[in-house]
Design a protein around this motif. Structure first.
Motif, short mmCIF file in Angstrom:
data_model
loop_
_atom_site.label_atom_id
_atom_site.label_comp_id
_atom_site.label_asym_id
_atom_site.label_seq_id
_atom_site.Cartn_x
_atom_site.Cartn_y
_atom_site.Cartn_z
N LEU A 126 0.84 -1.20 0.00
CA LEU A 126 0.00 0.00 0.00
C LEU A 126 0.87 1.25 0.00
CD1 LEU A 126 -2.86 1.25 0.28
CD2 LEU A 126 -2.55 1.12 2.76
N ILE A 127 0.68 2.12 -1.00
CA ILE A 127 1.49 3.33 -1.10
C ILE A 127 0.61 4.57 -0.91
CG2 ILE A 127 3.12 2.22 -2.66
CD1 ILE A 127 1.92 3.88 -4.94
N LYS A 128 1.20 5.62 -0.39
CA LYS A 128 0.51 6.89 -0.21
C LYS A 128 0.50 7.65 -1.54
CE LYS A 128 1.31 9.15 3.65
NZ LYS A 128 1.92 10.04 4.68
N ALA A 129 -0.68 7.96 -2.05
CA ALA A 129 -0.80 8.62 -3.35
C ALA A 129 -0.76 10.13 -3.16
CB ALA A 129 -2.09 8.20 -4.04
N LEU A 130 0.34 10.74 -3.53
CA LEU A 130 0.49 12.19 -3.45
C LEU A 130 0.27 12.84 -4.82
CD1 LEU A 130 3.65 12.39 -1.17
CD2 LEU A 130 1.24 12.38 -0.49
N THR A 131 0.50 12.07 -5.88
CA THR A 131 0.33 12.56 -7.24
C THR A 131 -0.39 11.49 -8.07
OG1 THR A 131 2.38 11.61 -8.10
CG2 THR A 131 2.52 13.81 -7.06
N ALA A 132 -0.84 11.89 -9.25
CA ALA A 132 -1.50 10.94 -10.15
C ALA A 132 -0.53 9.84 -10.57
CB ALA A 132 -2.05 11.67 -11.36
N GLU A 133 0.74 10.20 -10.72
CA GLU A 133 1.74 9.20 -11.12
C GLU A 133 1.88 8.12 -10.06
OE1 GLU A 133 4.45 6.88 -12.96
OE2 GLU A 133 3.07 8.37 -13.80
N ASP A 134 1.68 8.46 -8.78
CA ASP A 134 1.73 7.44 -7.74
C ASP A 134 0.65 6.38 -7.96
OD1 ASP A 134 3.86 8.66 -6.40
OD2 ASP A 134 2.52 9.86 -5.14
N ILE A 135 -0.51 6.82 -8.41
CA ILE A 135 -1.61 5.89 -8.67
C ILE A 135 -1.29 5.03 -9.89
CG2 ILE A 135 -4.05 5.69 -9.26
CD1 ILE A 135 -4.50 8.32 -7.71
N ARG A 136 -0.76 5.66 -10.92
CA ARG A 136 -0.38 4.90 -12.12
C ARG A 136 0.72 3.89 -11.79
NH1 ARG A 136 -0.73 10.22 -14.65
NH2 ARG A 136 -2.63 10.30 -15.94
N ALA A 137 1.68 4.31 -10.97
CA ALA A 137 2.77 3.40 -10.60
C ALA A 137 2.25 2.23 -9.79
CB ALA A 137 3.83 4.16 -9.81
N ALA A 138 1.29 2.48 -8.92
CA ALA A 138 0.70 1.39 -8.14
C ALA A 138 0.07 0.36 -9.08
CB ALA A 138 -0.35 1.94 -7.17
N LYS A 139 -0.63 0.84 -10.08
CA LYS A 139 -1.26 -0.07 -11.05
C LYS A 139 -0.20 -0.87 -11.80
CE LYS A 139 -4.63 -1.78 -13.53
NZ LYS A 139 -5.62 -2.71 -12.94
N ARG A 140 0.84 -0.21 -12.25
CA ARG A 140 1.89 -0.89 -13.02
C ARG A 140 2.59 -1.96 -12.20
NH1 ARG A 140 3.36 4.38 -14.63
NH2 ARG A 140 5.11 4.33 -13.16
N ASN A 141 2.80 -1.69 -10.94
CA ASN A 141 3.64 -2.54 -10.10
C ASN A 141 2.87 -3.51 -9.21
OD1 ASN A 141 6.03 -1.28 -11.08
ND2 ASN A 141 5.67 0.45 -9.70
N GLY A 142 1.55 -3.53 -9.37
CA GLY A 142 0.75 -4.48 -8.60
C GLY A 142 0.51 -4.09 -7.16
N TYR A 143 0.62 -2.78 -6.86
CA TYR A 143 0.35 -2.28 -5.52
C TYR A 143 -1.04 -1.65 -5.47
CZ TYR A 143 5.44 -2.65 -4.93
OH TYR A 143 6.73 -3.10 -4.87
#
Length: 386
Positions: A126-143
């Protein structure tokens, strides 16, 4: 479709089911007012009984007694004692959901910041989403991504500098009022329908400057309209419904929906049985989809999203207690929920694919489904938060 449970009967063909599975797995899915990932039906009875035993000494303090189960669930989940916490989130397919701060008092601010941070520190997925890229990165990396939000502001007083502190912690969405009148404006339960105050106008300006999204979910009509007029960035209603379908105080009028859309914002539709349909015991995901479709017809597919707000991450006995003893103190009418009812088709968060399936059943194109399921929220998040 064997990997998904609780499939609502939309009478989809085998080909449509495969399409739903593909879209649900490839899209970024955001539930912007997300009480889960646990729900009463996903919490083992043994955990429920244990929580009740821990809470019993506080039964003479109603507010404490009512709030304790959710706090205990958070801590037990963080310690790995409720594995269903992670399992339900991953089964749901939801990429990002909110992690909520409580700002009703200084004590609650400090406590909830610690509780929210514990969730991020204890779960390596679980990552803290501070930017839209954080959300995209979570999707890419299975988080999974947690977006920090808050629904009330009373504990901030008139000290705008505290907003800077909360922003630095990670707060990205803030609701102006919760049902009742506060120093910013009037909530949806206020008969006066007073709008945003002078201080409220300065408050909105600070949110705009910091990059915190202005949320009007529980705001009164005039407060919502004023927020749309004063904000220089898109305004949202993270979790609401359509007044023209069901005339509840928590639903938005056509005028409010249009005003929010004109700012470039998004109206999130909730899945609370008492707020979307006249019979909470027989409310289905089709009723929720009716609200979504109404917004689309009124202002277009770019301005609607999902903010279910239900089911609660709580246990059944606590929900019954909340309805009887706490809800009236928060501006809800007697018997007006929240309580134990759920939406047929969303009894658990792991059933979230039913939204994608329902949109397919109603004939929506792939691109539009991607917007409704999360793309519209992501657009606003990127524009305001980076």
């Amino acid at each position: 479709m064997s990997t998904y449970e609780g499939l609502y009967d939309f009478k989809l063909t085998e080909q449509e089911e495969e399409r739903a599975k593909r879209l649900h797995e490839q899209n970024i899915i955001i539930d912007l007012l997300f009480q889960g990932p646990l729900s009463p039906s996903a919490i083992p009875d043994s955990i429920s009984d244990r929580i009740k035993e821990l809470c019993e000494p506080y039964k003479d303090e109603p507010m404490v007694y009512s709030s304790m189960p959710a706090k205990i669930i958070t801590k037990l989940s963080a310690c790995g004692e409720i594995p269903e916490y992670k399992e339900e989130w991953y089964k749901s397919g939801i990429t990002a959901g909110n992690r909520e701060l409580h700002l009703e008092s200084l004590d609650s601010i400090i406590t909830s910041m610690a509780e929210v941070q514990l969730q991020f520190d204890s779960a390596d997925w679980l990552i803290k989403a501070l930017t839209a890229e954080d959300i995209r990165a979570a999707k890419r990396n299975g988080y999974k991504a947690g977006i920090i939000t808050a629904q009330e502001t009373d504990g901030l007083g008139t000290n705008l500098d505290q907003l800077d502190v909360l922003y630095n912690f990670g707060l990205r969405i803030l609701q102006l009022t919760y049902n009742n009148q506060n120093q910013i404006g009037a909530g949806c339960a206020e008969q006066s329908n007073a709008g945003v105050t002078n201080f409220g106008k300065r408050f909105i300006a600070r949110l705009n400057k910091l990059g915190i999204i202005v949320d009007t979910g529980h705001c009164g009509k005039q407060t919502t309209l004023d927020a749309c007029a004063y904000s220089t960035t898109p305004v949202i209603a993270s979790h609401t419904g359509v007044e023209a379908i069901y005339p509840h105080m928590r639903c938005k009028s056509d005028e409010e929906i249009i005003a929010i859309a004109k700012t470039g914002g998004v109206i999130g539709i909730f899945a609370m049985p008492w707020f979307v349909h006249e019979d909470p015991k027989h409310t289905t995901i089709d009723h929720v989809l009716d609200h979504i479709e109404y917004v689309i017809r009124l202002v277009g597919v770019d301005h609607v999203g999902i903010g279910t707000d239900w089911p609660m991450s709580d246990v059944l006995w606590s929900l019954v207690y909340f309805k009887e003893h706490i809800a009236p103190k928060l501006g809800f009418a007697k018997g007006d929920g929240p309580s134990t009812e759920t939406i047929a088709g969303l009894e658990k968060y792991s059933y979230f694919i039913n939204f994608t399936r329902g949109l397919i059943a109603r004939g929506y194109a792939d691109a539009d489904i991607a917007k409704i399921m999360g793309g519209n929220w992501l657009r606003v998040f990127e524009e305001i938060c980076g």
